[in-house]
Design a protein around this motif. Sequence first.
Motif, mmCIF file in Angstrom:
data_model
loop_
_atom_site.group_PDB
_atom_site.id
_atom_site.type_symbol
_atom_site.label_atom_id
_atom_site.label_comp_id
_atom_site.label_asym_id
_atom_site.label_seq_id
_atom_site.Cartn_x
_atom_site.Cartn_y
_atom_site.Cartn_z
ATOM 1 N N UNK A 1 11.707 3.667 0.929
ATOM 2 C CA UNK A 1 10.695 3.949 1.950
ATOM 3 C C UNK A 1 9.441 3.123 1.717
ATOM 4 N N UNK A 2 9.078 2.923 0.459
ATOM 5 C CA UNK A 2 7.895 2.120 0.147
ATOM 6 C C UNK A 2 8.041 0.708 0.697
ATOM 7 N N UNK A 3 9.223 0.115 0.513
ATOM 8 C CA UNK A 3 9.451 -1.241 1.013
ATOM 9 C C UNK A 3 9.410 -1.275 2.536
ATOM 10 N N UNK A 4 10.030 -0.283 3.176
ATOM 11 C CA UNK A 4 10.016 -0.230 4.640
ATOM 12 C C UNK A 4 8.597 -0.059 5.163
ATOM 13 N N UNK A 5 7.831 0.794 4.516
ATOM 14 C CA UNK A 5 6.454 1.041 4.940
ATOM 15 C C UNK A 5 5.591 -0.204 4.758
ATOM 16 N N UNK A 6 5.712 -0.858 3.607
ATOM 17 C CA UNK A 6 4.914 -2.050 3.324
ATOM 18 C C UNK A 6 5.272 -3.188 4.268
ATOM 19 N N UNK A 7 6.560 -3.363 4.538
ATOM 20 C CA UNK A 7 6.980 -4.403 5.473
ATOM 21 C C UNK A 7 6.407 -4.139 6.863
ATOM 22 N N UNK A 8 6.429 -2.875 7.276
ATOM 23 C CA UNK A 8 5.882 -2.522 8.577
ATOM 24 C C UNK A 8 4.401 -2.837 8.678
ATOM 25 N N UNK A 9 3.643 -2.533 7.625
ATOM 26 C CA UNK A 9 2.209 -2.810 7.634
ATOM 27 C C UNK A 9 1.949 -4.316 7.619
#
Length: 280
Positions: free
Chosen positions: A168-176
Amino acid sequence: MRPSARLGPRQRLAAYTALARVQARSQYAYRSDVLFGLAGLLLQIYMLRLVWTAVYPRSGSAAVEGGHEITLATQITYVVLASVQSWLTDSGGLSTLQLRVREGVVALDLARPVRFTSQMIAARAGSTLAMVPFVAVALVFSVLAGGAQAPASATAMLAYVVSLVPAYSSALLLGVIVSMISFWTLELDGVYSVYLMTARFFSGALVPLWFMPDWLADVTRLLPFQTMVYIPTALYLGQMHGTRDILQALAVQCAWAIALWLVLRLVWLRALRRVVVQGG
């Protein structure tokens, strides 16, 4: 002095929690949209189950690289978990920053005594948390429809739960990171479409890596997207055998999460200069 230095750790945590809570509540402002999104997810799960059931060999299993066999039940469970995880990580959307930059409201965000990037992360996390109850509905539907199975083992379940954090951290960071493009373009619709298609394909949300050609699977393993969907789901299904393989998969996830955080910091420094130029 950086704005975040004005607050202590507890105060910053309280501020981020408040931002996440506000964003979570805003998700329910348009309940019909949320319900239609959930209905779309359930329909997607059901249709994928029909498709994979129709195309799978009559023997009920398919051989993949390494001589392993993937049963129909395993494949259906994979697409169920992959669909739910993708829907959950996409629920935050990328339009918030785009609108705030376009309308100039971002100036107020920059004036707050907490880091801007952390504000974005907290807001997206709040959006995701608001969708968690609907994920439970989707999983119950999947079990009742005969499409989901239990984890391969207790170890697999533990590894899956642990892997969800860096995933989730990677998905969230990529989204930002992608949303930061709005500082240059002021419009994200086209960029978001390309990002969403790319992320869903290379994360394994559409087709698992074990069904990809060898060269394509090798390319996918070099990208961060696989850490968001494929690795957690493969761990759940016991497709990564042995403690060494499990720890290696978790290490890859954590390494990508750290790398993406550093990339976000660099992108934000460039975007901040852009804000100064736009403001004269």
